[in-house]
Design a protein around this motif. Sequence first.
Motif, PDB file in Angstrom:
ATOM      1  N   LYS A  87      64.239 -14.003 -59.650  1.00  0.00           N
ATOM      2  CA  LYS A  87      65.254 -13.094 -59.102  1.00  0.00           C
ATOM      3  C   LYS A  87      64.646 -12.293 -57.972  1.00  0.00           C
ATOM      4  CE  LYS A  87      68.553  -9.454 -60.440  1.00  0.00           C
ATOM      5  NZ  LYS A  87      69.746 -10.186 -60.028  1.00  0.00           N
ATOM      6  N   SER A  88      65.384 -12.137 -56.879  1.00  0.00           N
ATOM      7  CA  SER A  88      64.874 -11.438 -55.705  1.00  0.00           C
ATOM      8  C   SER A  88      65.887 -10.404 -55.232  1.00  0.00           C
ATOM      9  CB  SER A  88      64.586 -12.448 -54.591  1.00  0.00           C
ATOM     10  OG  SER A  88      64.019 -11.818 -53.475  1.00  0.00           O
ATOM     11  N   ILE A  89      65.411  -9.181 -54.960  1.00  0.00           N
ATOM     12  CA  ILE A  89      66.249  -8.081 -54.480  1.00  0.00           C
ATOM     13  C   ILE A  89      65.662  -7.590 -53.158  1.00  0.00           C
ATOM     14  CG2 ILE A  89      67.164  -5.779 -54.966  1.00  0.00           C
ATOM     15  CD1 ILE A  89      66.550  -6.366 -57.971  1.00  0.00           C
ATOM     16  N   LEU A  90      66.387  -7.766 -52.071  1.00  0.00           N
ATOM     17  CA  LEU A  90      65.923  -7.261 -50.788  1.00  0.00           C
ATOM     18  C   LEU A  90      66.130  -5.750 -50.731  1.00  0.00           C
ATOM     19  CD1 LEU A  90      64.864  -7.751 -47.905  1.00  0.00           C
ATOM     20  CD2 LEU A  90      67.246  -8.095 -47.196  1.00  0.00           C
ATOM     21  N   VAL A  91      65.071  -5.022 -50.462  1.00  0.00           N
ATOM     22  CA  VAL A  91      65.128  -3.556 -50.410  1.00  0.00           C
ATOM     23  C   VAL A  91      65.368  -3.072 -48.984  1.00  0.00           C
ATOM     24  CG1 VAL A  91      63.863  -1.419 -50.854  1.00  0.00           C
ATOM     25  CG2 VAL A  91      63.625  -3.353 -52.421  1.00  0.00           C
ATOM     26  N   ASP A  92      64.605  -3.591 -48.018  1.00  0.00           N
ATOM     27  CA  ASP A  92      64.693  -3.065 -46.656  1.00  0.00           C
ATOM     28  C   ASP A  92      63.994  -4.027 -45.705  1.00  0.00           C
ATOM     29  OD1 ASP A  92      65.111  -1.390 -44.497  1.00  0.00           O
ATOM     30  OD2 ASP A  92      64.353   0.399 -45.511  1.00  0.00           O
ATOM     31  N   ARG A  93      64.543  -4.192 -44.507  1.00  0.00           N
ATOM     32  CA  ARG A  93      63.901  -4.991 -43.473  1.00  0.00           C
ATOM     33  C   ARG A  93      64.480  -4.620 -42.109  1.00  0.00           C
ATOM     34  NH1 ARG A  93      63.237  -9.877 -42.788  1.00  0.00           N
ATOM     35  NH2 ARG A  93      63.822  -9.947 -40.591  1.00  0.00           N
ATOM     36  N   THR A  94      63.820  -5.044 -41.049  1.00  0.00           N
ATOM     37  CA  THR A  94      64.356  -4.896 -39.703  1.00  0.00           C
ATOM     38  C   THR A  94      64.227  -6.221 -38.964  1.00  0.00           C
ATOM     39  OG1 THR A  94      64.226  -3.652 -37.635  1.00  0.00           O
ATOM     40  CG2 THR A  94      62.159  -4.137 -38.720  1.00  0.00           C
ATOM     41  N   ASP A  95      65.161  -6.476 -38.063  1.00  0.00           N
ATOM     42  CA  ASP A  95      65.085  -7.643 -37.196  1.00  0.00           C
ATOM     43  C   ASP A  95      64.625  -7.271 -35.785  1.00  0.00           C
ATOM     44  OD1 ASP A  95      65.987  -9.591 -39.083  1.00  0.00           O
ATOM     45  OD2 ASP A  95      68.012  -8.766 -38.867  1.00  0.00           O
ATOM     46  N   ASP A  96      64.286  -6.005 -35.595  1.00  0.00           N
ATOM     47  CA  ASP A  96      63.853  -5.519 -34.293  1.00  0.00           C
ATOM     48  C   ASP A  96      62.328  -5.578 -34.206  1.00  0.00           C
ATOM     49  OD1 ASP A  96      63.245  -4.178 -31.975  1.00  0.00           O
ATOM     50  OD2 ASP A  96      64.635  -2.524 -32.332  1.00  0.00           O
ATOM     51  N   PRO A  97      61.755  -6.465 -33.400  1.00  0.00           N
ATOM     52  CA  PRO A  97      60.289  -6.581 -33.325  1.00  0.00           C
ATOM     53  C   PRO A  97      59.614  -5.327 -32.788  1.00  0.00           C
ATOM     54  CG  PRO A  97      61.329  -7.861 -31.583  1.00  0.00           C
ATOM     55  CD  PRO A  97      62.440  -7.398 -32.490  1.00  0.00           C
ATOM     56  N   ASN A  98      60.370  -4.476 -32.127  1.00  0.00           N
ATOM     57  CA  ASN A  98      59.799  -3.242 -31.588  1.00  0.00           C
ATOM     58  C   ASN A  98      59.627  -2.158 -32.647  1.00  0.00           C
ATOM     59  OD1 ASN A  98      59.749  -4.195 -28.837  1.00  0.00           O
ATOM     60  ND2 ASN A  98      61.972  -3.899 -28.781  1.00  0.00           N
TER      61      ASN A  98
END
Length: 236
Positions: A185-196
């Motif tokens: 089971k996997s729960i995504l908590v936080d991420r960004t797609d902005d490389p900057n």
Amino acid sequence: MTLQTHRPNNPQFNPKYNFKEDWRHYANTPGHAFQFQKGKFKGRIFVAANHSVGSPKDNFEEYQAHGFFTDDHGKSFQLSESIRFPGSNESIAAELSDNKMIMSIRNQRGDIRSRILAYSSDGGANWDTAYFEDSLPDPVCQASIISIGKRDGKMILAHSNASDPNQRNNLTIKISYDEGTTWTKSILVDRTDDPNKLPWTAYSDLLNINKNTLGIIYERANYSEIVFKTYIWEKE
């Protein structure tokens, strides 16, 4: 306490710090320690840790994970065996069933981007096995692990880390229903797609709020923020 839990070779600072092991850098977990709740080691407090050995080599081989523990509520401490695994670094541990425990370890090797898992059957004094866990990718960073319940006699585990193997990003909680053999089971908590905005998510720590709710605290936005969130999980 230092003489019980550390092996420095620095008699110029303290004549008693004259250990041939010559540990230099030393750090606890980071994250939390844990206390065994059941079995023959009930009451034992185990603190995961890490150190570097000998003269600086500026590569992963100098790092070794270990732990220390107390059976008398801190009156005395004992050292665990070190993890004899190249590049084992920051570590954190959790209780399993049948007097066992698991430790999740930062892998300092740059060519293999996954967590190291180690298992002990004697309360963390020695390690039965250690291996790279491909289902827990990691960008060379800290992680957290915690026991959150039981199913079919086995401890359920939650594990959090920045799961992008190349960047400190994509903070994810994974659940194992078979004590770390698989993480289904996997729960995504936080991420960004902005490389900057990288690094986006880094160190984290988990806690049990109640039997169905996890809390997670973590670094975000190039270490400028500390964020706390809660998640409901199901035993399934």
